[in-house]
Design a protein around this motif. Sequence first.
Motif, PDB file in Angstrom:
ATOM      1  N   ALA A 102     -32.664  24.024  -8.743  1.00  0.00           N
ATOM      2  CA  ALA A 102     -31.237  23.925  -9.032  1.00  0.00           C
ATOM      3  C   ALA A 102     -30.500  25.211  -8.668  1.00  0.00           C
ATOM      4  N   VAL A 103     -31.021  26.362  -9.114  1.00  0.00           N
ATOM      5  CA  VAL A 103     -30.357  27.644  -8.834  1.00  0.00           C
ATOM      6  C   VAL A 103     -30.259  27.878  -7.332  1.00  0.00           C
ATOM      7  N   THR A 104     -31.369  27.666  -6.628  1.00  0.00           N
ATOM      8  CA  THR A 104     -31.381  27.858  -5.179  1.00  0.00           C
ATOM      9  C   THR A 104     -30.420  26.896  -4.498  1.00  0.00           C
ATOM     10  N   TRP A 105     -30.420  25.655  -4.930  1.00  0.00           N
ATOM     11  CA  TRP A 105     -29.553  24.629  -4.352  1.00  0.00           C
ATOM     12  C   TRP A 105     -28.082  24.974  -4.514  1.00  0.00           C
ATOM     13  N   PHE A 106     -27.671  25.326  -5.729  1.00  0.00           N
ATOM     14  CA  PHE A 106     -26.259  25.599  -5.966  1.00  0.00           C
ATOM     15  C   PHE A 106     -25.801  26.889  -5.275  1.00  0.00           C
ATOM     16  N   ILE A 107     -26.666  27.892  -5.219  1.00  0.00           N
ATOM     17  CA  ILE A 107     -26.329  29.113  -4.470  1.00  0.00           C
ATOM     18  C   ILE A 107     -26.196  28.777  -2.985  1.00  0.00           C
ATOM     19  N   GLY A 108     -27.128  27.981  -2.475  1.00  0.00           N
ATOM     20  CA  GLY A 108     -27.132  27.634  -1.057  1.00  0.00           C
ATOM     21  C   GLY A 108     -25.901  26.865  -0.623  1.00  0.00           C
ATOM     22  N   PHE A 152     -17.897  19.720  -3.887  1.00  0.00           N
ATOM     23  CA  PHE A 152     -17.518  19.631  -5.294  1.00  0.00           C
ATOM     24  C   PHE A 152     -18.262  18.493  -5.997  1.00  0.00           C
ATOM     25  N   ALA A 153     -18.510  17.397  -5.274  1.00  0.00           N
ATOM     26  CA  ALA A 153     -19.283  16.305  -5.869  1.00  0.00           C
ATOM     27  C   ALA A 153     -20.701  16.761  -6.181  1.00  0.00           C
ATOM     28  N   LEU A 154     -21.296  17.521  -5.274  1.00  0.00           N
ATOM     29  CA  LEU A 154     -22.659  18.019  -5.499  1.00  0.00           C
ATOM     30  C   LEU A 154     -22.692  19.063  -6.608  1.00  0.00           C
ATOM     31  N   MET A 155     -21.650  19.878  -6.706  1.00  0.00           N
ATOM     32  CA  MET A 155     -21.615  20.907  -7.750  1.00  0.00           C
ATOM     33  C   MET A 155     -21.527  20.319  -9.151  1.00  0.00           C
ATOM     34  N   VAL A 156     -21.037  19.077  -9.243  1.00  0.00           N
ATOM     35  CA  VAL A 156     -21.021  18.389 -10.535  1.00  0.00           C
ATOM     36  C   VAL A 156     -22.442  18.280 -11.084  1.00  0.00           C
TER      37      VAL A 156
END
Length: 320
Positions: free
Chosen positions: A49-55, A71-75
């Motif tokens: 999750a951390v890697t994904w959201f930073i990426g 923005f949909a993915l950041m939800v």
Amino acid sequence: MIYIFLSFLSFYLTYFIKNYAIKKSFVAEVNDRSSHTVPTPHGGGIAIAVTWFIGISYLYYINDINSSLYFALMVGIVISVVSYLDDLYELSAKVRLVAQTLVALLGLYFLGGLGSFELGLFSIENQLFTNIFAFFMIIWFINLYNFLDGIDGYAGSEAVFLGIAGFLLFGGSHFLVLIVAVLGFLVWNWHKAKIFMGDVGSTLLGYNVAIFTIYYANQESSNLWVWIVLFGLFWFDATLTLLRRYKNGEQLSQAHRKHAYQRLTQSGWAHDRVTIFSVLVNIVLFGLVYFVSNIFVAFVFSLIILYIVIRFIDTKKAFE
């Protein structure tokens, strides 16, 4: 360069989380649903999750991802946090459902809903129907991915496959971020697993697949079926197992080990063998999407192949 950084970030975060979980005794105990035989650290999905959201945030910063998709993915942060709390404290089903409802609604809001639903000879464009379908699809994908996270490398390899397939078919740097984010974790989750991703990882991945499905379906309505074929191994197993248990009169909320992959391990197959088998099935599904020009024909063939796979597994370990 960014992908090398992200892969190392996922790898070392997973290593840190594994050691911290062992120190604090945050381990997945063996229960009626388990396919593992010894308590194992969980929460490795935090690294994903951390890697994904930073990426994907980096991609947004350099304008390399569509803003509505971003923005949909950041939800997904919401479902990740709630799922991690569920890993720790076993939240009630009502709390989990409220969180899933919220992320489904927000995800649809940022994507502008699902525009149409193609059914071969005709398409449905009634926004009420298409968005109700999309809403329940998101919730089902979140849950079924969680159901099928049970053996070494299985859920992680599915995410890597979908990332590779998505990149080959549609392009998009977000798929590369997904691949490296999961690969760093997968090193520690491969047979024998030293850590599990937990709900924090599996629910996020299921949510991402649903968002990809809707986003690309809005670009071309037939793409919805592309993703349904690509994700067929997971949704077919989860859905058929649910229907079979319902037919048997079982309590659906009760823990079980009746999914196809679980029955294969019970038949004597090692975890890595089951995971490799799943990868081979996925390659066949990708071949259908890539080489068969009519996606609905590809979908029909995918159902036949998946049914044959299930029947093969039934011969190894009957569904009881």
